[in-house]
Design an enzyme around this catalytic site. Structure first.
Site, PDB file in Angstrom:
ATOM      1  N   MET A 161       0.848  -1.196   0.000  1.00  0.00           N
ATOM      2  CA  MET A 161       0.000   0.000   0.000  1.00  0.00           C
ATOM      3  C   MET A 161       0.881   1.242   0.000  1.00  0.00           C
ATOM      4  O   MET A 161       1.500   1.584   1.006  1.00  0.00           O
ATOM      5  CB  MET A 161      -0.940  -0.022   1.205  1.00  0.00           C
ATOM      6  CG  MET A 161      -1.891  -1.208   1.205  1.00  0.00           C
ATOM      7  SD  MET A 161      -3.064  -1.185   2.582  1.00  0.00           S
ATOM      8  CE  MET A 161      -4.078   0.248   2.151  1.00  0.00           C
ATOM      9  N   SER A 162       0.927   1.930  -1.133  1.00  0.00           N
ATOM     10  CA  SER A 162       1.750   3.132  -1.266  1.00  0.00           C
ATOM     11  C   SER A 162       1.024   4.384  -0.816  1.00  0.00           C
ATOM     12  O   SER A 162       1.629   5.448  -0.704  1.00  0.00           O
ATOM     13  CB  SER A 162       2.175   3.301  -2.723  1.00  0.00           C
ATOM     14  OG  SER A 162       1.044   3.596  -3.526  1.00  0.00           O
TER      15      SER A 162
ATOM     16  N   GLY B 263      -1.572   5.503  -2.660  1.00  0.00           N
ATOM     17  CA  GLY B 263      -2.253   5.963  -3.863  1.00  0.00           C
ATOM     18  C   GLY B 263      -3.537   5.206  -4.111  1.00  0.00           C
ATOM     19  O   GLY B 263      -3.866   4.245  -3.413  1.00  0.00           O
TER      20      GLY B 263
ATOM     21  N   ASP C  35      -4.411   3.262  -6.664  1.00  0.00           N
ATOM     22  CA  ASP C  35      -4.302   1.921  -7.234  1.00  0.00           C
ATOM     23  C   ASP C  35      -4.111   0.857  -6.155  1.00  0.00           C
ATOM     24  O   ASP C  35      -4.820  -0.151  -6.125  1.00  0.00           O
ATOM     25  CB  ASP C  35      -3.149   1.867  -8.240  1.00  0.00           C
ATOM     26  CG  ASP C  35      -3.380   2.762  -9.441  1.00  0.00           C
ATOM     27  OD1 ASP C  35      -4.544   2.869  -9.879  1.00  0.00           O
ATOM     28  OD2 ASP C  35      -2.414   3.359  -9.940  1.00  0.00           O
TER      29      ASP C  35
ATOM     30  N   LEU D 179       5.969   0.805   2.858  1.00  0.00           N
ATOM     31  CA  LEU D 179       7.388   1.059   3.075  1.00  0.00           C
ATOM     32  C   LEU D 179       7.640   2.563   3.157  1.00  0.00           C
ATOM     33  O   LEU D 179       7.262   3.302   2.243  1.00  0.00           O
ATOM     34  CB  LEU D 179       8.222   0.470   1.941  1.00  0.00           C
ATOM     35  CG  LEU D 179       8.134  -1.038   1.723  1.00  0.00           C
ATOM     36  CD1 LEU D 179       9.086  -1.461   0.608  1.00  0.00           C
ATOM     37  CD2 LEU D 179       8.438  -1.807   3.002  1.00  0.00           C
TER      38      LEU D 179
ATOM     39  N   CYS E 252      14.005   0.496  -7.841  1.00  0.00           N
ATOM     40  CA  CYS E 252      13.228   0.458  -6.602  1.00  0.00           C
ATOM     41  C   CYS E 252      12.390  -0.820  -6.540  1.00  0.00           C
ATOM     42  O   CYS E 252      12.350  -1.508  -5.515  1.00  0.00           O
ATOM     43  CB  CYS E 252      12.337   1.691  -6.522  1.00  0.00           C
ATOM     44  SG  CYS E 252      11.396   1.815  -4.985  1.00  0.00           S
TER      45      CYS E 252
ATOM     46  N   GLY F 283      -0.658  -2.751  -6.836  1.00  0.00           N
ATOM     47  CA  GLY F 283      -1.558  -2.026  -7.721  1.00  0.00           C
ATOM     48  C   GLY F 283      -0.985  -1.767  -9.096  1.00  0.00           C
ATOM     49  O   GLY F 283      -1.499  -0.918  -9.829  1.00  0.00           O
TER      50      GLY F 283
ATOM     51  N   CYS G 171      10.194  10.029  -7.272  1.00  0.00           N
ATOM     52  CA  CYS G 171       9.698  10.417  -5.953  1.00  0.00           C
ATOM     53  C   CYS G 171      10.690  11.240  -5.148  1.00  0.00           C
ATOM     54  O   CYS G 171      10.298  12.088  -4.352  1.00  0.00           O
ATOM     55  CB  CYS G 171       9.274   9.173  -5.165  1.00  0.00           C
ATOM     56  SG  CYS G 171      10.623   8.013  -4.811  1.00  0.00           S
TER      57      CYS G 171
END
Length: 374
Positions: free
Chosen positions: A19-20, A22, A24, A44, A112, A136, A209
């Site tokens: 789960m970032s 975002g 998606d 993370l 990454c 996602g 990022c």
């Protein structure tokens, strides 16, 4: 088999979702939870939380971690935040800076995924007893006759296979991509609204990022001050045409900002890092048909060094795949011959190999020595 291709009822299947923060990854978690899976969200933290809060476009820190936690609370799932700042700095940010010092054009998002997200998240998923790690990303997982395969997304406009070519077959055993079969991004946002997720209309992240507003030269100069050392701008014969303020300010294919006027437009043809030379010339000098790639991640059915076949390849993320011939070499290397010349084949970029919609793998473009000034 459940919808993830696992021989268990969803309720007995634990799935870790990356789960970032975002839309998606949030929708991925929501869909799986709604289908009855035991979902565990993991985020993370990849760099300084305080700095990320001051810069709203950051991902995997700051507001994004807060958003991921809110979504997990909304869905009623467990959520963990893991601090991987040191690993991210060493494996991605430092590598990004060092690549520019070598005169290359790196793709940090691939590094990454390759070195941090998939590697470490997969370990975390296994440690948590999960049967799958879901993300996602817009790609598709398929089960072939020789094992799991990676395929392009159903929506070509959203396909992210270029950035995931380094995913190994062992990793594909555990990875799942629930959004890859959706026809459009609109479907994802509609699902986010249906599940009442606060991130339903959150903009997509576009930039690297850790590079605020695209200012990569400033980031590299801070990490590697020697990147700003001046040098010569030369033509293909080695004649000095001018001076530059650091090779970090140039990439292969660049036309604007070279600082040299001529009777015809000049382009950056190559960067000779050892001599701090920027090699420039006419557009025709950018065209090439042959390239060699190394560190190849091969997902094909036959050993790479036995392969000689027609394929299609992408030499940069926004490009349509173009026809080529692949000849496998030893030591995880391969030679690519394009059917038609392409411009700005940049060392350090990824070359991703396809057979139709299937991703056969890819590697990193080596320096074409012939373009360098003597």
């Amino acid at each position: 088999m459940n919808s993830l291709g696992i021989d268990k009822p969803p309720a007995d299947t634990r799935v870790v979702v990356a789960m970032s923060g975002g839309v998606d990854s949030s929708v991925t978690a929501a869909v799986l939870a709604d289908d009855g899976y035991e979902v565990v969200g993991v985020t993370l933290q990849l760099y300084d939380h305080g700095a990320a809060i001051r810069w709203p476009k950051a991902c995997c820190a700051g507001q994004d971690i807060h958003d991921a936690r809110r979504v997990a609370d909304r869905l009623g799932i467990a959520h963990y935040v893991l601090d991987y700042e040191d690993r991210f700095r060493a494996a991605v940010i430092d590598d990004f800076a060092d690549s520019y010092l070598r005169g290359e054009t790196p793709v940090p998002c691939i590094r990454c995924n390759q070195r941090v997200k998939f590697c470490d998240l997969l370990d975390t998923a296994r440690n948590l007893g999960a049967e799958a790690l879901a993300t996602g990303h817009y790609v598709q997982h398929a089960q072939g006759t020789h094992g799991p395969e990676l395929h392009c997304a159903a929506d070509p406009a959203r396909d992210q296979s270029y950035f995931l070519f380094a995913t190994t077959r062992d990793q594909l055993d555990l990875l799942r991509f629930p959004l890859g079969g959706l026809a459009s991004k609109d479907e994802v946002r509609d699902l986010a609204e249906r599940f009442d997720l606060a991130v339903a209309h959150k903009p997509d992240s576009q930039d690297i990022c850790f590079v605020p507003e695209g200012g990569y030269a400033e980031v590299i100069a801070r990490l590697r001050p020697e990147a700003g050392e001046p040098g010569d701008i030369v033509d293909l014969d080695g004649r000095v045409l001018g001076r530059h303020d650091g090779i970090v300010n140039f990439t292969v294919g660049q036309r604007r900002g070279i600082g040299i006027a001529g009777s015809e437009p000049l382009y950056v043809l190559a960067i000779n890092a050892d001599r701090r030379q920027v090699v420039v010339g006419p557009y025709d000098g950018l065209l090439g048909r042959r390239l060699t790639i190394n560190q190849v991640n091969w997902l094909g059915d036959r050993p790479l060094d036995s392969v000689d076949q027609a394929v299609s390849v992408k030499l940069r993320a926004p490009q349509q795949a173009v026809p080529a011939t692949l000849r496998g070499l030893e030591n995880e290397r391969a030679e690519i011959t394009l059917d038609q010349p392409e411009a700005a084949i940049a060392p350090g970029q990824a070359c991703v190999i396809y057979d139709g919609a299937r991703v056969l793998g890819g590697g990193w473009i080596e320096r074409p020595e012939a373009v360098l000034a003597s």
